[in-house]
Design a protein around this motif. Sequence first.
Motif, PDB file in Angstrom:
ATOM      1  N   GLY A   1      15.795  -7.123  10.258  1.00 18.83           N
ATOM      2  CA  GLY A   1      14.787  -6.559   9.370  1.00 18.83           C
ATOM      3  C   GLY A   1      14.689  -7.215   8.014  1.00 18.83           C
ATOM      4  O   GLY A   1      14.043  -6.683   7.123  1.00 18.83           O
TER       5      GLY A   1
ATOM      6  N   SER B   1       3.926  -3.454   8.084  1.00 22.03           N
ATOM      7  CA  SER B   1       4.320  -3.727   9.471  1.00 22.03           C
ATOM      8  C   SER B   1       3.065  -3.692  10.336  1.00 22.03           C
ATOM      9  O   SER B   1       2.110  -2.989  10.028  1.00 22.03           O
TER      10      SER B   1
ATOM     11  N   CYS C   1       7.424  -2.135   6.055  1.00 24.98           N
ATOM     12  CA  CYS C   1       8.035  -3.305   5.428  1.00 24.98           C
ATOM     13  C   CYS C   1       7.725  -3.294   3.937  1.00 24.98           C
ATOM     14  O   CYS C   1       6.633  -2.905   3.534  1.00 24.98           O
TER      15      CYS C   1
ATOM     16  N   CYS D   1      12.313  -4.632   6.390  1.00 23.14           N
ATOM     17  CA  CYS D   1      11.594  -3.748   7.305  1.00 23.14           C
ATOM     18  C   CYS D   1      12.538  -2.677   7.843  1.00 23.14           C
ATOM     19  O   CYS D   1      13.691  -2.964   8.172  1.00 23.14           O
TER      20      CYS D   1
ATOM     21  N   ARG E   1      17.298  -0.762   9.589  1.00 26.34           N
ATOM     22  CA  ARG E   1      16.533  -2.012   9.593  1.00 26.34           C
ATOM     23  C   ARG E   1      16.041  -2.306  11.007  1.00 26.34           C
ATOM     24  O   ARG E   1      16.710  -1.986  11.991  1.00 26.34           O
TER      25      ARG E   1
ATOM     26  N   PHE F   1       4.964  -8.304  10.714  1.00 26.63           N
ATOM     27  CA  PHE F   1       4.395  -7.792   9.467  1.00 26.63           C
ATOM     28  C   PHE F   1       3.389  -8.784   8.915  1.00 26.63           C
ATOM     29  O   PHE F   1       3.380  -9.953   9.269  1.00 26.63           O
TER      30      PHE F   1
END
Length: 182
Positions: A7, A30, A38, A51, A58, A63
Motif C-alpha cells: 500500500g 483509489s 489512497c 493506500c 494497508r 489509484f
Amino acid sequence: MTRTGVGSYEADLGLARGAGDLAETVLANSVDVPAAWCNITSWSATASVACHRQAGTRIDVGFSILTLERGRPGVRFGIALANQPAAAAYVADAQYARTSSGQPVTVTRTGAGDYTVTFFGLSKGVNRTENVQVSSGESGPVYCTVNGWVNTPSGNDLAVAVRCFTSGGIATDSRFTILVIE
C-alpha cells in the motif's frame, strides 16, 4: 511508479519546482476497490502515496493521481494544502495555495476533524457550477470528505466544509489538500 511496501508507492510527477513556480496541489483516489482509499502523504518531484482498506490496514490497490496548478482562463479555481491540523485558524501557505481571484485561502478548525476552508473571491455565481475535491495528507488510515460548500454571508467568498475521520469513523484532525474548480 515504485512500490515501496504494501500500500505504499512513490510516483514520479515530473515536477521540478523552482523559485517563482506556481503552487500546485496533488490528490489521489483509489480506483479498484470501493472500500479503500489512497492519500498523498508528501510531494515534490515525486508523490508518496499510502493506500488503506476501510479497516485501516494497508492494501495494494490501483489509484489515480491528479496534479493541478491552475484552472482554465475565465473560470474559478482554488487549491490549498491545509497543513496545520490542530490550529484554530490560519492562512494557507502561499507556496501551496492559489486562487483565480488572487486572494488568500483560510482554514478554520471548527472541531475535531472538522474544518471550514474559505476561498476568498471565489463565490458561487448564478448558473455556475464547481467541483470540490479533498484528500487526506496522512500516511495512516485517515479519510477526508467534503461536507458541502456555500457562499459566505458577504457573498464574495466560497466556504467549504471538510470532515476527516479514522477508518473507524471517528473524527480526527488531519492534513489535507483541497481543490475547487469550475
